[in-house]
Design a protein around this motif. Structure first.
Motif, mmCIF file in Angstrom:
data_model
loop_
_atom_site.group_PDB
_atom_site.id
_atom_site.type_symbol
_atom_site.label_atom_id
_atom_site.label_comp_id
_atom_site.label_asym_id
_atom_site.label_seq_id
_atom_site.Cartn_x
_atom_site.Cartn_y
_atom_site.Cartn_z
ATOM 1 N N GLU A 175 12.527 4.980 7.984
ATOM 2 C CA GLU A 175 11.967 5.357 6.684
ATOM 3 C C GLU A 175 11.290 4.164 6.010
ATOM 4 N N ASP A 176 11.947 2.995 6.156
ATOM 5 C CA ASP A 176 11.387 1.769 5.592
ATOM 6 C C ASP A 176 10.043 1.437 6.248
ATOM 7 N N ALA A 177 9.982 1.594 7.563
ATOM 8 C CA ALA A 177 8.743 1.326 8.298
ATOM 9 C C ALA A 177 7.637 2.281 7.850
ATOM 10 N N ALA A 178 7.979 3.556 7.664
ATOM 11 C CA ALA A 178 6.988 4.543 7.230
ATOM 12 C C ALA A 178 6.463 4.216 5.833
ATOM 13 N N LEU A 179 7.368 3.764 4.951
ATOM 14 C CA LEU A 179 6.947 3.407 3.595
ATOM 15 C C LEU A 179 5.963 2.232 3.624
ATOM 16 N N HIS A 180 6.261 1.200 4.419
ATOM 17 C CA HIS A 180 5.385 0.044 4.470
ATOM 18 C C HIS A 180 4.043 0.385 5.123
ATOM 19 N N HIS A 181 4.054 1.291 6.098
ATOM 20 C CA HIS A 181 2.775 1.706 6.690
ATOM 21 C C HIS A 181 1.938 2.452 5.656
ATOM 22 N N TRP A 182 2.618 3.286 4.845
ATOM 23 C CA TRP A 182 1.895 4.000 3.789
ATOM 24 C C TRP A 182 1.337 3.026 2.767
ATOM 25 N N LEU A 183 2.123 2.014 2.383
ATOM 26 C CA LEU A 183 1.646 1.003 1.440
ATOM 27 C C LEU A 183 0.413 0.277 1.987
ATOM 28 N N ARG A 184 0.485 -0.075 3.258
ATOM 29 C CA ARG A 184 -0.645 -0.789 3.867
ATOM 30 C C ARG A 184 -1.891 0.087 3.896
ATOM 31 N N ALA A 185 -1.727 1.357 4.317
ATOM 32 C CA ALA A 185 -2.870 2.264 4.423
ATOM 33 C C ALA A 185 -3.481 2.544 3.048
ATOM 34 N N THR A 186 -2.621 2.731 2.036
ATOM 35 C CA THR A 186 -3.110 2.994 0.681
ATOM 36 C C THR A 186 -3.861 1.788 0.127
ATOM 37 N N THR A 187 -3.285 0.599 0.342
ATOM 38 C CA THR A 187 -3.935 -0.624 -0.114
ATOM 39 C C THR A 187 -5.278 -0.822 0.596
ATOM 40 N N ALA A 188 -5.320 -0.501 1.887
ATOM 41 C CA ALA A 188 -6.552 -0.655 2.658
ATOM 42 C C ALA A 188 -7.643 0.273 2.127
ATOM 43 N N GLN A 189 -7.267 1.481 1.711
ATOM 44 C CA GLN A 189 -8.273 2.381 1.141
ATOM 45 C C GLN A 189 -8.801 1.839 -0.186
ATOM 46 N N ALA A 190 -7.888 1.300 -1.007
ATOM 47 C CA ALA A 190 -8.331 0.682 -2.264
ATOM 48 C C ALA A 190 -9.233 -0.515 -1.982
ATOM 49 N N ARG A 191 -8.858 -1.298 -0.968
ATOM 50 C CA ARG A 191 -9.681 -2.450 -0.591
ATOM 51 C C ARG A 191 -11.069 -2.026 -0.141
ATOM 52 N N ALA A 192 -11.153 -0.942 0.646
ATOM 53 C CA ALA A 192 -12.453 -0.451 1.123
ATOM 54 C C ALA A 192 -13.328 0.007 -0.039
ATOM 55 N N LEU A 193 -12.736 0.644 -1.039
ATOM 56 C CA LEU A 193 -13.508 1.054 -2.215
ATOM 57 C C LEU A 193 -14.020 -0.152 -2.991
ATOM 58 N N MET A 194 -13.178 -1.187 -3.145
ATOM 59 C CA MET A 194 -13.607 -2.374 -3.855
ATOM 60 C C MET A 194 -14.648 -3.152 -3.053
ATOM 61 N N GLU A 195 -14.570 -3.113 -1.718
ATOM 62 C CA GLU A 195 -15.599 -3.724 -0.887
ATOM 63 C C GLU A 195 -16.950 -3.046 -1.111
ATOM 64 N N GLU A 196 -16.922 -1.718 -1.264
ATOM 65 C CA GLU A 196 -18.161 -1.002 -1.545
ATOM 66 C C GLU A 196 -18.718 -1.418 -2.901
ATOM 67 N N ALA A 197 -17.840 -1.567 -3.892
ATOM 68 C CA ALA A 197 -18.279 -2.021 -5.215
ATOM 69 C C ALA A 197 -18.870 -3.422 -5.127
ATOM 70 N N LEU A 198 -18.209 -4.296 -4.366
ATOM 71 C CA LEU A 198 -18.711 -5.661 -4.199
ATOM 72 C C LEU A 198 -20.067 -5.659 -3.503
ATOM 73 N N THR A 199 -20.240 -4.799 -2.507
ATOM 74 C CA THR A 199 -21.510 -4.726 -1.789
ATOM 75 C C THR A 199 -22.641 -4.330 -2.724
ATOM 76 N N ARG A 200 -22.392 -3.329 -3.565
ATOM 77 C CA ARG A 200 -23.448 -2.890 -4.493
ATOM 78 C C ARG A 200 -23.839 -3.998 -5.468
#
Length: 337
Positions: free
Chosen positions: A303-328
């Protein structure tokens, strides 16, 4: 940016030192300089020499902050960091006084969205500029010559607003020669790309009518210098499709920027009075750091591993959105090349 450990904003190196010392995050907020930029300026240009805590964290004095604030104002005004990094506090104040005096420009500012008319004289730059293509969006190259005589015969008739002049070295006669070319062509600003030169000579060429750039110079930096010399805003961005958040096989969107690229964007000077590129770099770097951290956390159970994978994936999506903002923002400011 370290998102794992909250830190005190102010501390002293030792109990016997009465002067407060400030951590890098506080200095960034006080001066408006991104933390990534602060570290790069220290490493490359030795702008300040901060102390260190027992944990090896940077600690800045009030004098350091005052110096950084002056340098930031000059860089925002168009000065190259390499030309102001080694100046004393007195010299920084003198440079700022000159910078902030009212300037009588040769003509009214050109309209926003109007491409800047540029004439180029140099040995290697004309060929590089001819290959640049969209990297010089917002500039119209109206003349390009390798020989001075041909340049003087061709360029004035094209009515350039900015001259780009390439010289191998700056000498005592450079300023007079540049001014002669500017007046002959009726240009309002000159960008001088030089190979070598004394700091005092470079400082004298950094005026309302000319901008010195140390070679090698990137096309994005050249574009910014040409447009900023006339106070022209960036061209509007083309329409973009929504950012693609399609994950890789492990569920994590791919990263667009490596550390070197983020540092370069953070160190660049926007054409507008806006700190968005610097703040966006900090956000992307912080999200990337937490993304890596969550991937390395210890897991006590599935369960702990699943939570950390979810945290990583969620953070990565936020990072990708901010990368798009930075690109613009970076494209609008001509910071990408």
């Amino acid at each position: 940016m370290d998102v794992r450990h909250p830190r005190q904003a102010v501390m002293s190196i030792s109990p016997d030192d009465p002067e407060p010392m400030y951590r890098i995050g506080t200095v960034s907020r006080l001066t408006g300089i991104a933390t990534v930029t602060l570290r790069m300026w220290e490493r490359r240009y030795n702008v300040v020499d901060p102390g260190r805590s027992s944990g090896r964290n940077r600690l800045y004095s009030r004098d350091d902050i005052a110096r950084l604030a002056l340098i930031k104002r000059l860089v925002d005004a168009g000065h190259s960091i390499s030309t102001v990094a080694g100046l004393t506090l007195v010299q920084l104040h003198e440079r700022l006084e000159v910078q902030e005096k009212p300037r009588q420009l040769a003509a009214l500012p050109v309209r926003v969205l109007t491409p800047v008319r540029v004439a180029v004289l140099g040995d290697a730059l004309p060929a590089r500029i001819a290959r640049a293509g969209s990297e010089l969006a917002g500039l119209a190259i109206v003349a390009s010559q390798r020989e001075r005589a041909r340049f003087l015969a061709d360029a004035p008739a094209q009515e350039p607003q900015v001259l780009v002049i390439e010289v191998p070295a700056l000498g005592p006669e450079t300023a007079a020669g540049v001014e002669e070319l500017r007046q002959a062509c009726g240009a309002r600003h000159v960008v001088i790309v030089y190979g070598f030169g004394r700091r005092a000579t470079v400082a004298k060429l950094d005026t309302a009518y000319s901008t010195p750039l140390r070679a090698p110079v990137g096309m994005a930096e050249l574009r910014i210098a040409c447009r900023a010399g006339l106070g022209v805003a960036a061209l509007p961005l083309p329409e973009r499709q929504p950012v693609d958040l399609t994950p890789s096989p492990d569920g994590i969107p791919q990263r667009r920027y490596d550390t070197d690229t983020l540092e370069r964007i953070a160190a660049s000077t926007p054409t507008l009075a806006c700190e968005c590129p610097h703040h966006l770099v900090d956000l992307v770097a912080g999200l990337s750091a937490f993304e890596d951290y969550s991937a390395q956390c210890e897991n006590r159970s599935p369960e702990d591993a699943a939570l950390h994978h979810w945290l990583r994936a969620t953070t990565a999506q936020a990072r990708a959105l901010m990368e798009e903002a930075l690109t613009r923002v970076a494209e609008a400011e001509g910071l990408l090349r």
